[in-house]
Design a protein around this motif. Structure first.
Motif, PDB file in Angstrom:
ATOM      1  N   ARG A 261       0.829  -1.210   0.000  1.00 27.43           N
ATOM      2  CA  ARG A 261       0.000   0.000   0.000  1.00 27.43           C
ATOM      3  C   ARG A 261       0.862   1.259   0.000  1.00 27.43           C
ATOM      4  O   ARG A 261       0.507   2.259  -0.641  1.00 27.43           O
ATOM      5  N   THR A 262       1.993   1.215   0.671  1.00 29.64           N
ATOM      6  CA  THR A 262       2.920   2.350   0.634  1.00 29.64           C
ATOM      7  C   THR A 262       3.449   2.558  -0.782  1.00 29.64           C
ATOM      8  O   THR A 262       3.527   3.694  -1.283  1.00 29.64           O
ATOM      9  N   MET A 263       3.821   1.466  -1.447  1.00 21.56           N
ATOM     10  CA  MET A 263       4.295   1.561  -2.820  1.00 21.56           C
ATOM     11  C   MET A 263       3.194   2.061  -3.750  1.00 21.56           C
ATOM     12  O   MET A 263       3.441   2.860  -4.664  1.00 21.56           O
ATOM     13  N   TYR A 281      -5.472   5.934   0.479  1.00 20.14           N
ATOM     14  CA  TYR A 281      -4.453   4.891   0.552  1.00 20.14           C
ATOM     15  C   TYR A 281      -3.289   5.284   1.461  1.00 20.14           C
ATOM     16  O   TYR A 281      -2.664   4.415   2.089  1.00 20.14           O
ATOM     17  N   GLU A 282      -2.989   6.551   1.557  1.00 19.60           N
ATOM     18  CA  GLU A 282      -1.951   6.976   2.493  1.00 19.60           C
ATOM     19  C   GLU A 282      -2.381   6.727   3.935  1.00 19.60           C
ATOM     20  O   GLU A 282      -1.584   6.255   4.762  1.00 19.60           O
ATOM     21  N   ARG A 283      -3.647   7.011   4.233  1.00 21.59           N
ATOM     22  CA  ARG A 283      -4.148   6.719   5.586  1.00 21.59           C
ATOM     23  C   ARG A 283      -4.142   5.214   5.847  1.00 21.59           C
ATOM     24  O   ARG A 283      -3.805   4.755   6.948  1.00 21.59           O
ATOM     25  N   LEU A 284      -4.530   4.451   4.836  1.00 21.73           N
ATOM     26  CA  LEU A 284      -4.563   2.997   4.978  1.00 21.73           C
ATOM     27  C   LEU A 284      -3.159   2.436   5.222  1.00 21.73           C
ATOM     28  O   LEU A 284      -2.959   1.610   6.135  1.00 21.73           O
ATOM     29  N   ALA A 285      -2.192   2.867   4.426  1.00 18.60           N
ATOM     30  CA  ALA A 285      -0.823   2.363   4.588  1.00 18.60           C
ATOM     31  C   ALA A 285      -0.284   2.681   5.980  1.00 18.60           C
ATOM     32  O   ALA A 285       0.352   1.832   6.619  1.00 18.60           O
ATOM     33  N   GLY A 289       0.756  -0.081   8.840  1.00 15.20           N
ATOM     34  CA  GLY A 289       2.079  -0.029   9.453  1.00 15.20           C
ATOM     35  C   GLY A 289       1.997   0.008  10.974  1.00 15.20           C
ATOM     36  O   GLY A 289       2.782  -0.647  11.673  1.00 15.20           O
ATOM     37  N   ALA A 290       1.041   0.774  11.492  1.00 13.94           N
ATOM     38  CA  ALA A 290       0.864   0.843  12.946  1.00 13.94           C
ATOM     39  C   ALA A 290       0.407  -0.504  13.489  1.00 13.94           C
ATOM     40  O   ALA A 290       0.862  -0.947  14.560  1.00 13.94           O
ATOM     41  N   GLN A 320     -11.478  -0.126   5.861  1.00 18.34           N
ATOM     42  CA  GLN A 320     -10.725   0.888   5.109  1.00 18.34           C
ATOM     43  C   GLN A 320     -10.341   0.381   3.729  1.00 18.34           C
ATOM     44  O   GLN A 320     -10.389   1.131   2.742  1.00 18.34           O
ATOM     45  N   GLU A 321      -9.911  -0.872   3.645  1.00 17.27           N
ATOM     46  CA  GLU A 321      -9.542  -1.448   2.354  1.00 17.27           C
ATOM     47  C   GLU A 321     -10.739  -1.436   1.406  1.00 17.27           C
ATOM     48  O   GLU A 321     -10.617  -1.068   0.226  1.00 17.27           O
TER      49      GLU A 321
END
Length: 344
Positions: A261-263, A281-285, A289-290, A320-321
């Motif tokens: 998701r970061t990529m 997607y930035e919030r999801l990534a 990670g958390a 979220q996904e």
């Protein structure tokens, strides 16, 4: 020829531009190296990540059914066919012997092409040191790793290898005697110099072709994201059965999900998607990670991390996904995606 002098070794141009692009540390060694090298030379490198979402069932199958680690997952991005569409020639040879490698290195390196090959990591002292520092079990010491040669001494007796065995996974240079490579090859020739690869930029990106591939990937993207519930169920079992956190299917799965998701966010920033799409997607990534960090702490028995908390996080991640995927498909239906230059 543009070269850089480092001690007695002549390096290919751009060695200092080989920096880690995988901050989550989830890609296998070869893909991470290829991405780091190409990113230092191509302003369009993020387009290699158009397929980064992938299938969460594939992640489940790899980590749970096959007991694989994040680092040997065949990620559906940074692929040879996409490198070709980006304007890169990706030469591969299944196997070479020591004499072939000695003969070929000077020509490739003189053309500013790195040479990558697989070999047992325990045959390299800097890798043994890294594995000891990070608690790798001894049964895994002789697993294969991709080594990227980026320089050679005039007499051919020292090679410069760029690798990311630093504690922050940043790339640095190691000067390795050719005699060490010869000794390793003599011990186990069948496992040395396999999957040899070199890279050369030969043209400009085919942006239209890459857009078509992306559109096809999203149009066919159907995922129910059950993996988050499976992770929640497996956490307590893993804590009782597996000592090392890096070996747990849950943490490996979350690392692959956070990394992909970061990529994908890196790719989305180069597209004409509505701002809402990359923001989701930035919030999801960040949230995955958390959750990965919390799952690792739970497995290690840290105080203040409960199974109930992790289950709530994982349920929220599935939602979220689903929402992010819906927004992505809806936006793509409204208008075809175009790409813009970096900083544009």
């Amino acid at each position: 020829m543009a070269v850089q002098q480092r001690s007695a070794v002549t390096a290919i141009a751009g060695v200092d531009a080989i920096v880690n692009r995988d901050r989550v540390n989830h890609l296998n060694c070869r893909k991470a190296q290829v991405l780091a090298f190409v990113a230092g030379r191509s302003p369009w490198w993020e387009l290699l990540l158009h397929g980064a979402l992938g299938s969460t069932f594939d992640v489940y199958r790899h980590c749970y059914r096959r007991k694989g680690y994040r680092w040997d997952y065949p990620a559906p991005y940074v692929r040879d066919e996409d490198l070709a569409a980006l304007g890169w020639f990706c030469g591969r040879q299944a196997r070479a012997d020591l004499d072939e490698v000695r003969a070929a290195l000077p020509q490739y390196l003189a053309n500013d092409q790195p040479v990558l090959f697989m070999a047992p990591r325990a045959d390299f002292p800097y890798w043994v040191d890294f594995m000891r520092r990070h608690g790798t079990i001894e049964a895994e010491y002789r697993e294969l790793h991709s080594f990227m040669v980026c320089g050679l001494s005039a007499d051919g007796e020292t090679v410069l290898i760029v690798d990311n065995t630093t504690d922050n996974h940043e790339y640095t240079s190691f000067l390795i005697p050719m005699a060490d490579l010869a000794a390793g090859y003599a011990r186990e020739p069948e496992r040395w110099f396999t999957d040899c690869q070199t890279l050369l930029r030969v043209g400009e990106p085919d942006l239209a072709e890459l857009a078509l591939r992306y559109h096809a990937a999203v149009s066919g993207y159907a995922d129910r994201f059950e993996i988050y519930e499976l992770i929640a169920d497996s956490l307590p079992v893993e804590r009782a059965a597996i000592a090392e956190t890096y070996r747990t299917p849950s943490v490996n799965s979350l690392a692959l999900l956070a990394g992909s998701r970061t990529m994908f966010c890196r790719f989305l920033r180069r597209t004409s998607h509505a701002p809402e799409v990359p923001a989701r997607y930035e919030r999801l990534a960040a949230a995955i990670g958390a959750a990965q960090e919390r799952a690792g702490r739970y497995h290690a028995g840290a105080a203040g991390v409960s199974l109930d908390e992790l289950r709530r996080r994982l349920r929220a991640l599935r939602a979220q996904e689903e929402q992010a995927a819906r927004a992505l498909r809806d936006d793509l239906r409204r208008a075809p995606v175009t790409f813009h230059a970096a900083g544009g």
